[in-house]
Design an enzyme around this catalytic site. Sequence first.
Site, PDB file in Angstrom:
ATOM      1  N   GLY A 139      -5.533   3.420  -8.252  1.00 33.10           N
ATOM      2  CA  GLY A 139      -4.743   4.626  -7.991  1.00 33.10           C
ATOM      3  C   GLY A 139      -5.606   5.865  -7.869  1.00 33.10           C
ATOM      4  O   GLY A 139      -5.357   6.744  -7.034  1.00 33.10           O
TER       5      GLY A 139
ATOM      6  N   GLY B  16      -7.492  -3.328  -5.532  1.00 36.48           N
ATOM      7  CA  GLY B  16      -7.629  -4.643  -6.162  1.00 36.48           C
ATOM      8  C   GLY B  16      -7.986  -5.777  -5.230  1.00 36.48           C
ATOM      9  O   GLY B  16      -8.964  -6.506  -5.448  1.00 36.48           O
TER      10      GLY B  16
ATOM     11  N   ARG C 273     -15.231  -4.174 -15.906  1.00 34.15           N
ATOM     12  CA  ARG C 273     -15.105  -2.773 -16.329  1.00 34.15           C
ATOM     13  C   ARG C 273     -15.997  -2.472 -17.528  1.00 34.15           C
ATOM     14  O   ARG C 273     -16.533  -1.357 -17.640  1.00 34.15           O
ATOM     15  CB  ARG C 273     -13.641  -2.453 -16.660  1.00 34.15           C
ATOM     16  CG  ARG C 273     -12.775  -2.353 -15.411  1.00 34.15           C
ATOM     17  CD  ARG C 273     -11.354  -1.978 -15.732  1.00 34.15           C
ATOM     18  NE  ARG C 273     -10.591  -1.771 -14.497  1.00 34.15           N
ATOM     19  CZ  ARG C 273      -9.301  -1.493 -14.448  1.00 34.15           C
ATOM     20  NH1 ARG C 273      -8.612  -1.386 -15.581  1.00 34.15           N
ATOM     21  NH2 ARG C 273      -8.687  -1.316 -13.299  1.00 34.15           N
TER      22      ARG C 273
ATOM     23  N   LYS D  35       2.790  -1.333   1.914  1.00 31.61           N
ATOM     24  CA  LYS D  35       3.727  -0.244   2.222  1.00 31.61           C
ATOM     25  C   LYS D  35       3.057   0.979   2.824  1.00 31.61           C
ATOM     26  O   LYS D  35       2.049   1.466   2.319  1.00 31.61           O
ATOM     27  CB  LYS D  35       4.457   0.172   0.935  1.00 31.61           C
ATOM     28  CG  LYS D  35       5.349  -0.917   0.365  1.00 31.61           C
ATOM     29  CD  LYS D  35       6.047  -0.417  -0.897  1.00 31.61           C
ATOM     30  CE  LYS D  35       7.012  -1.462  -1.452  1.00 31.61           C
ATOM     31  NZ  LYS D  35       7.682  -0.980  -2.671  1.00 31.61           N
TER      32      LYS D  35
END
Length: 404
Positions: A384, A361, A36, A211
Site C-alpha cells: 500500500g 505482493g 522483512r 481493479k
Amino acid sequence: MAKTTVSDLDLNGKKVLMRVDFNVPIKDGVVGDTSRIVGAIPTIKYVIEHGGKAVLFSHLGRIKSEDDKEGLSLRPVAEKLSELINKPVTFVPETEGKKLEDSVNDMNNGDILLVQNTRYEDVVDGENIKRESKNDPKLGKYWASLGDCFVNDAFGTAHREHASNVGIARAMEANNKPVAAGFLMEKEIKFIGGAVNDPKRPFVAILGGAKVSDKIGVIDNLLGKADKIIIGGGMTYTFYAAKGYSIGNSLVEKDKIDTAKEILQKGGDKIVLPIDSVVAPEFKNDAPTEVVGEDIPDGQMALDIGPKSIKLFEDVLRDAKTVVWNGPMGVFEMSNFAEGTLSVGRFLGDLKDATTVVGGGDSTAAVNQLGVADKLSHVSTGGGASLEYMEGKTLPGIASITDK
C-alpha cells in the site's frame, strides 16, 4: 527534499529507537517468510556496530480483542532475528511500564531489544481503543521518552499515521532529538521517489491487478510523468468495456467504465493495453484454455495476457531506462495463468542499463520465484505504501523524518 539518514547520526552510547516492519507470517509459533526481518538487518547492524543500543518497535497483524494477543506476540520474531543476526535479542513482552523502562536502561552498547507488538496498545483492558493505530499522542510521547533518537526503517507502514512511527517522530522532534530514515527506508525513497519524480527516459510504468479503482490515483499521477503505461491484469477488461469490446464473463467494474474512458482519452497512445488474452470458462487452474483477441467470447473469462501481448509489452520495454512495476498480469496464483506475470519479471531481470523498481505482493513473488530479484534495482517492501508513493501522495511516515 533529502532526508536525514541513520548514517548522519552519532549513535555511540545512544538508545536508538527503531521502527521496523516485522509484520511476518507466524504459524504455530514459527516464522514463515523472513524477508522483512532480513531487510531490517543492515540498519540494525549499523546501529549496534556504531555503539548504539537498538530498541526495536513493530506491529504484527491486527488486534481487536484480548484473545488476539496470544497468537500475535513478537516473541518468535525475536528468536528468529537472534538466529539471523547471530546475536542475542532481548524480548520485552510488554509495550509500556517499569519492566520495559528497566530493560531499556539496562542495555549496553551494541545490545538489541525488541518491544512487544505495538498493536497490543490497540486493546487495553478489553477495550478496543486503538492507541497505536490512531496515533495516541501520549503513547508516542511515552515511547519517544525511552530513547535518544529515532530511526524509521518501516516503509511498509509509511502511509499510516501510527504512534510507533509518526507519534514517536513528532515527540522526538518536539524535544530536538533527531529523526532519521534507516537504509531500507532510504532505498525506497531513492528508488520509488526517484523513478516517479526524476526518471531517466523512456520511463515505462507497468500496472496490473484486479481493479481499476485500486490504481486510478497511480495512473492519474503517472500520466503526466511516464512515457508509456502498460496495463494488465483484471483491470484490463474494464478498459476493454470502455473501448466497446466484448468481455464475456471477465472481471469488470461497471461503475469505473466512464473513468476508464476518461483515462484512455487523456492518455492517448501512452496507454498500452493487451491485444490478446488467455481465457477459460471457469475460474479454475485446470479449466480448458484458449487464446483470443480483444473480444472475449460469451461464457469465457480472461485470466491472463496472451503471447502477442507479452511480445508487445517487451517491445515497449526494450528501450526503457526507468521501469516501475506494480501488480500481476493475470491470476498469478494459478500456474496456468501465471505466464504473463512471469514473462514480465523475466524480461525486467534481463533489461540492461535501466532502473527497475518492483512493488506489490504478486509482482514481488514473481521476481522472487524467477530468482531475478537481485538483478533488479529495487524490490519494494511496501504494498500500500509503494502504491500511495507512486500516486504522488505525501506519506506521513516519510514526512515525519527530519529534512537535511
